[in-house]
Scaffold this motif. Structure first.
Motif, mmCIF file in Angstrom:
data_model
loop_
_atom_site.group_PDB
_atom_site.id
_atom_site.type_symbol
_atom_site.label_atom_id
_atom_site.label_comp_id
_atom_site.label_asym_id
_atom_site.label_seq_id
_atom_site.Cartn_x
_atom_site.Cartn_y
_atom_site.Cartn_z
ATOM 1 N N PRO A 189 43.522 37.697 20.981
ATOM 2 C CA PRO A 189 42.950 38.959 20.478
ATOM 3 C C PRO A 189 41.476 39.138 20.778
ATOM 4 O O PRO A 189 40.970 40.266 20.741
ATOM 5 N N SER A 190 40.738 38.068 21.074
ATOM 6 C CA SER A 190 39.293 38.194 21.287
ATOM 7 C C SER A 190 38.894 37.918 22.726
ATOM 8 O O SER A 190 37.726 37.654 22.999
ATOM 9 N N PHE A 191 39.854 37.995 23.659
ATOM 10 C CA PHE A 191 39.560 37.648 25.050
ATOM 11 C C PHE A 191 39.212 38.893 25.857
ATOM 12 O O PHE A 191 39.872 39.936 25.763
ATOM 13 N N PHE A 192 38.172 38.759 26.683
ATOM 14 C CA PHE A 192 37.760 39.792 27.634
ATOM 15 C C PHE A 192 37.460 39.089 28.961
ATOM 16 O O PHE A 192 37.285 37.874 29.014
ATOM 17 N N ARG A 193 37.383 39.884 30.006
ATOM 18 C CA ARG A 193 36.986 39.319 31.294
ATOM 19 C C ARG A 193 36.389 40.412 32.166
ATOM 20 O O ARG A 193 36.739 41.596 32.041
ATOM 21 N N THR A 194 35.528 39.993 33.049
ATOM 22 C CA THR A 194 34.881 40.931 33.973
ATOM 23 C C THR A 194 35.521 40.888 35.352
ATOM 24 O O THR A 194 35.097 41.620 36.252
ATOM 25 N N ILE A 195 36.509 40.046 35.542
ATOM 26 C CA ILE A 195 37.252 39.957 36.791
ATOM 27 C C ILE A 195 38.651 40.520 36.546
ATOM 28 O O ILE A 195 39.215 40.341 35.467
ATOM 29 N N PRO A 196 39.206 41.242 37.508
ATOM 30 C CA PRO A 196 40.529 41.842 37.273
ATOM 31 C C PRO A 196 41.616 40.787 37.063
ATOM 32 O O PRO A 196 41.518 39.648 37.514
ATOM 33 N N SER A 197 42.669 41.217 36.374
ATOM 34 C CA SER A 197 43.810 40.347 36.127
ATOM 35 C C SER A 197 44.587 40.095 37.417
ATOM 36 O O SER A 197 44.613 40.926 38.336
ATOM 37 N N ASP A 198 45.207 38.922 37.458
ATOM 38 C CA ASP A 198 46.054 38.600 38.609
ATOM 39 C C ASP A 198 47.240 39.545 38.741
ATOM 40 O O ASP A 198 47.869 39.607 39.805
ATOM 41 N N TYR A 199 47.559 40.256 37.676
ATOM 42 C CA TYR A 199 48.648 41.228 37.770
ATOM 43 C C TYR A 199 48.334 42.240 38.863
ATOM 44 O O TYR A 199 49.200 42.580 39.689
ATOM 45 N N TYR A 200 47.092 42.708 38.910
ATOM 46 C CA TYR A 200 46.701 43.681 39.928
ATOM 47 C C TYR A 200 46.561 42.999 41.285
ATOM 48 O O TYR A 200 46.922 43.570 42.314
ATOM 49 N N GLN A 201 46.020 41.779 41.293
ATOM 50 C CA GLN A 201 45.875 41.084 42.561
ATOM 51 C C GLN A 201 47.239 40.776 43.181
ATOM 52 O O GLN A 201 47.436 40.940 44.388
ATOM 53 N N SER A 202 48.188 40.359 42.341
ATOM 54 C CA SER A 202 49.526 40.045 42.863
ATOM 55 C C SER A 202 50.191 41.286 43.421
ATOM 56 O O SER A 202 50.828 41.242 44.489
ATOM 57 N N ARG A 203 50.041 42.414 42.725
ATOM 58 C CA ARG A 203 50.603 43.666 43.235
ATOM 59 C C ARG A 203 49.905 44.076 44.526
ATOM 60 O O ARG A 203 50.549 44.559 45.472
ATOM 61 N N ALA A 204 48.585 43.887 44.564
ATOM 62 C CA ALA A 204 47.846 44.239 45.775
ATOM 63 C C ALA A 204 48.282 43.369 46.950
ATOM 64 O O ALA A 204 48.443 43.856 48.080
ATOM 65 N N LEU A 205 48.490 42.081 46.708
ATOM 66 C CA LEU A 205 48.942 41.181 47.780
ATOM 67 C C LEU A 205 50.326 41.569 48.274
ATOM 68 O O LEU A 205 50.607 41.530 49.480
ATOM 69 N N ALA A 206 51.208 41.935 47.344
ATOM 70 C CA ALA A 206 52.554 42.359 47.747
ATOM 71 C C ALA A 206 52.499 43.628 48.593
ATOM 72 O O ALA A 206 53.200 43.756 49.604
ATOM 73 N N VAL A 398 29.791 35.177 41.181
ATOM 74 C CA VAL A 398 28.494 35.082 40.498
ATOM 75 C C VAL A 398 28.156 36.403 39.821
ATOM 76 O O VAL A 398 27.626 36.436 38.698
ATOM 77 N N ASN A 399 28.466 37.485 40.489
ATOM 78 C CA ASN A 399 28.201 38.797 39.904
ATOM 79 C C ASN A 399 29.003 39.012 38.629
ATOM 80 O O ASN A 399 28.573 39.746 37.723
ATOM 81 N N LYS A 400 30.191 38.393 38.531
ATOM 82 C CA LYS A 400 30.994 38.540 37.318
ATOM 83 C C LYS A 400 30.377 37.785 36.138
ATOM 84 O O LYS A 400 30.529 38.198 34.987
ATOM 85 N N VAL A 401 29.687 36.669 36.423
ATOM 86 C CA VAL A 401 28.916 35.997 35.377
ATOM 87 C C VAL A 401 27.781 36.911 34.924
ATOM 88 O O VAL A 401 27.508 37.056 33.719
ATOM 89 N N TYR A 402 27.148 37.514 35.897
ATOM 90 C CA TYR A 402 26.040 38.440 35.628
ATOM 91 C C TYR A 402 26.493 39.593 34.734
ATOM 92 O O TYR A 402 25.841 39.920 33.727
ATOM 93 N N THR A 403 27.622 40.224 35.082
ATOM 94 C CA THR A 403 28.107 41.359 34.285
ATOM 95 C C THR A 403 28.651 40.910 32.928
ATOM 96 O O THR A 403 28.590 41.665 31.949
ATOM 97 N N ALA A 404 29.153 39.671 32.837
ATOM 98 C CA ALA A 404 29.637 39.175 31.545
ATOM 99 C C ALA A 404 28.488 39.045 30.547
ATOM 100 O O ALA A 404 28.614 39.416 29.369
ATOM 101 N N VAL A 405 27.362 38.524 31.008
ATOM 102 C CA VAL A 405 26.195 38.403 30.123
ATOM 103 C C VAL A 405 25.692 39.777 29.721
ATOM 104 O O VAL A 405 25.334 40.016 28.551
#
Length: 865
Positions: A189-206, A398-405
């Motif tokens: 319930p308290s998780f966030f991320r600045t990088i897209p989920s693999d769900y989108y990456q897997s669909r993009a790869l397919a 590295v930019n995702k660390v930057y945007t997370a902060v």
């Protein structure tokens, strides 16, 4: 017994409380406290967990003594250290800002996970509780040591971390954990991320694999949450896109070499020329080493974002077989001032910090413990190095660390703008504010989170291409944006791409070659759907697409062409004048008309001869005329049926044949009655004079006309396209309209024919010289035989042959009448004219005939004349 046990426990607790000193009752931390490797205490602190060292060494505990502290492996992650320094750089940038969190300083506490799930959980607990050895009365009521945690880089440790801190509403924001499972709000319930989920990456790869037409691929994955969930999502989308997976291998960095050799053997034996590697960097390195040792080339690699922009791989010449690799990476960014900050890191900044010393020793390959030539002096300069740490050309993660902060900072800023009691109550409110945060960083990227804590999915399409120095460079050749429509979300600049082996030749990876138009796919038994045979479409079916699974039937009026890729109009078949059979029938028809005309002309020239007069010249000429019409009506059956031709052919046939049979019947009755009269000049003969003969012909023909008029009035014959007899062509024929009308016309004609045959049969024994009835008998016998055999032939003959059978019957019966009735007379008239002389006839009559016979001959002549 149960009550006694409870009472005994209560007594023991009471004794323990009285006897044990108060100091001994204080809660103490079991084991060694986990301390941050990098920290700076400020007004508000941010926690972070990165991996700096190898996995912790696992030890089997004997459970007989206190466990010793976990010891991590050696320092081996320049990337993790770079993430940590980026976090510090970002915090200092925010602290120096006058617009974001003015008057508030951010601090940090950075822990090492040692690439271990247990160490990650331990670090997370320390970030929540602090690292005091004892708990005081205020320990449980004070806010957490940090208000948010950045990390971890891998999915499995992040899942463990989010599971531990989630119930305490402490936000965890990851820069590199891409597992789609982390989007589950019930579990995390308290998780966030600045990088897209693999769900989108897997669909993009397919979609990428589908875009290039690679329907037969192999997959290699990390044996963990990252690889398992990523490949599972890829397989689900690939199945929808019609992509088949030949094999799916799982690897882990701790696997023995035999496992990697087994995976290599699977790849070598596979027929798929495209391999998708959904693996973490650490898991991929052992496999790459094995591939390099066995010199395996010619494989088109498709990579996930974890390694597709990993600079170390690109700079390692032994991995040159990765040239041409393609995959999605996080969009690159440029962070102003980051390189200067990174190269200014020095152990002298914190002399007691062992992590800085390990880092320095690693990048310069020296040691602070040695005073010899290999010792570290501290005068080394990071700015002179070119490695993964100092390289700022690829700042995707590295930019995702930057945007997370910055996400945490903007959350704090929003809270400060709306709440007065800022520091004390913030721990319980930070999660709610982070869900609604929305801002734009200096790079121009807009940051926000959806209901699952995920950002918008945007990827760069990267192609590994050789550089001038022999290394590999990352070429941007497209992008994927999930916010766009399905037709526009994937954009590829294919003409700029390099493929496996630095080739411009586009690789093909299919189990079976494409099925061209005109064929359909038939799946091979026991194999995936991508393995199929190409089967030619059946007759009447087409397929104008490539790799179609079905053939589609043409409409009723259409048929498939030879290539089975187009429907063309069916051939319309009818008996035509241009075909051989139609021409032959026309020739016979005209030949019959010619013979009839010759006989008519011959009879006209010798109309005064006794043989012509004795055969009733008027009925003979009418019979010849009706035979001409019979030959002529057969022509109406040839050619394209129309409304008029359909009505004309059947009515003309019925009327002309009845007229013909009526004439023959009249001749038969006249001959029969003349020879059956016993007395010369009998009154019976006057009822069969020329007038009665005409009336009999007209009346008998009139009946047929009435039948035809009723037929044409009630339900006339019409053109009909018969689509049921042949599938490949249309039979254009005349529909009878009323079958009763047709059979009535035919039945009436047959009735007259049978009657004529019976009468002629009765007169067959008359004297030879005037025995015309014998020839009429033969003609009627032929006529009846032809039309009796016509009925089954007509019913069973297909298409235009039905019409040909009817024409044949008309011509055969017409020729039968013509030859049987008129050929003997022509034989008498033409070759032996002497027998046509009246004197010769009277002489023969006076010499040979009996007196009674002579009387009957005179009666016949008088009746005819």
């Amino acid at each position: 017994m149960a009550k006694r046990t409870v009472s005994l426990l209560q007594l023991l607790l009471l004794v323990y409380g009285v006897c044990v000193p108060a100091s001994a009752q204080i809660c103490r931390l079991l084991g060694q406290p986990a301390l941050p490797l990098l920290s700076a205490q400020k007004d508000i602190n941010i926690g972070a967990i990165f991996s700096f060292h190898k996995s912790a060494l696992l030890k089997i505990q004997p459970f007989t003594s206190k466990p010793k502290p976990t010891i991590c492996g050696s320092f081996n992650s320049l990337r993790g250290f770079k993430y940590a320094q980026t976090l510090i750089f970002t915090i200092e940038e925010i602290n120096n800002s006058t617009q974001l969190l003015p008057g508030v300083s951010l601090g940090y506490k950075i822990y090492d996970s040692c690439s271990s799930i247990s160490q990650t959980v331990l670090s997370g607990m320390s970030l929540m509780n602090g690292y005091e050895e004892t708990l005081s009365d205020t320990s449980c009521s004070r806010p957490p040591a940090v208000h948010a945690i950045v990390g971890e880089s891998n999915s499995s440790p992040t899942m463990a971390l989010a599971s531990v801190v989630g119930p305490f509403s402490l936000p965890v924001i990851s820069h590199f954990a891409t597992c789609a499972c982390l989007s589950n709000r019930k579990r995390f319930p308290s998780f966030f991320r600045t990088i897209p989920s693999d769900y989108y990456q897997s669909r993009a790869l397919a979609q990428l694999v589908k875009h290039f037409g690679w329907t037969w691929v192999g997959t290699v994955r990390s044996r963990g949450d990252y690889g398992n969930n990523g490949i599972a999502a890829f397989e689900e989308t690939a199945k929808q896109e019609g992509i088949c997976i030949e094999y799916s291998e799982a690897i882990l960095s701790t696997d023995p070499k035999e496992q990697f050799l087994k995976t290599l053997e699977v790849i070598k034996k596979g027929t798929a020329r495209v391999v998708l590697a959904f693996v973490a960097v650490g898991d991929f390195i052992p496999l790459l080493n094995v591939i390099a040792q066995h010199n395996i080339t010619g494989i088109q690699w498709v990579g996930s974002e974890s390694w597709i922009t990993y600079r170390t791989f690109a700079e390692t010449k032994e991995y040159s077989f990765l040239s041409g690799a393609v995959g999605f990476a996080i969009a690159n960014a440029k962070l102003v001032g980051l390189r200067e900050f990174l190269v200014n890191v020095h152990p002298d900044q914190e002399p007691k910090n062992e992590l800085l010393k390990e880092f320095w020793e690693t990048v310069f390959q020296c040691s602070f413990r040695s005073n010899r030539s290999g010792g570290c002096t501290g005068s080394e300069k990071l700015a002179e190095l070119q490695n993964e740490y100092t390289d700022v050309s690829e700042l995707r993660i590295v930019n995702k660390v930057y945007t997370a902060v910055y996400a945490i900072a903007h959350t704090l800023h929003n809270y400060k703008s709306t709440e007065t009691n800022y520091v004390s109550d913030f721990s319980s409110q930070v999660l709610e504010y982070m869900r609604d945060v929305r801002f734009t960083v200096k790079t121009g990227e807009e940051i926000f989170f959806d209901s699952s804590g995920d950002p918008a999915a945007r990827y760069d399409l990267i192609n590994w291409q050789p550089a001038d120095d022999g290394s590999l460079q990352f070429k941007h050749v497209g992008f994927y944006d999930s916010s766009l429509s399905s037709e526009q979300c994937l954009q590829v600049i294919q003409e700029h791409m390099i493929w496996a082996g630095n080739s411009r030749q586009f690789p093909v990876s299919v189990c079976s070659e494409s099925c061209p138009p005109g064929t359909r796919k038939a799946v091979q038994k026991g194999r995936p759907v991508c393995c199929y045979d190409c089967i030619l479409c059946a007759e009447g079916e087409i397929n104008n697409e490539t790799d179609s699974s079905d053939c589609f039937p043409c409409d009723l009026e259409y048929w498939s062409n030879d290539g089975k890729d187009k429907c063309v109009l069916k051939v319309v078949e009818f008996l035509s004048y241009t075909e051989i059979m139609g021409r032959v029938l026309c020739i016979f028809s005209f030949f019959g008309m010619l013979l009839t005309a010759i006989v008519s002309f011959l009879f006209y020239l010798h109309k005064e001869t006794p043989i012509v007069r004795a055969n009733n010249s008027e009925l003979s000429f009418l019979l010849l005329f009706s035979l001409s019409l019979c030959f002529l009506c057969s022509l109406t059956f040839i050619g394209r049926p129309t409304e008029w031709s359909c009505m004309l052919r059947h009515t003309a046939f019925g009327i002309t044949f009845v007229l013909c049979i009526s004439c023959v019947l009249g001749k038969t009755i006249v001959v029969l009655m003349a020879f059956r009269a016993t007395l010369p000049g009998s009154n019976v003969m006057k009822w069969f004079g020329p007038l009665q003969q005409r009336l009999s012909v007209v009346s008998l023909s009139l009946i047929q006309m009435i039948i035809c008029v009723l037929w044409l009035t009630i339900s006339p014959p019409i053109p009909y396209m018969n689509l049921s007899y042949y599938r490949e062509k249309i039979i254009l024929e005349c529909n009878l309209g009323s079958a009763l009308g047709f059979w009535a016309v035919l039945g009436y004609t047959g009735l007259l024919s049978i009657l004529c045959f019976i009468l002629a049969f009765l007169a067959r024994k008359l004297p030879d010289n005037f025995n015309e009835a014998k020839f009429i008998t033969f003609s009627m016998l032929i006529f009846c035989a032809v039309w009796i055999t016509f009925i089954p032939a007509y019913i069973s003959s297909p298409g235009k042959f039905t019409v040909a059978v009817q024409i044949f019957a008309i011509l055969a019966s017409s020729f039968g009448l013509l030859f049987c009735i008129f050929a003997p007379k022509c034989y008498i008239i033409f070759p032996t004219l002497i027998y046509n002389l009246e004197v010769g006839l009277k002489h023969r009559t006076s010499v040979y005939l009996h007196s009674n016979y002579r009387e009957k001959c005179c009666n016949l002549i008088n009746l005819i004349v």
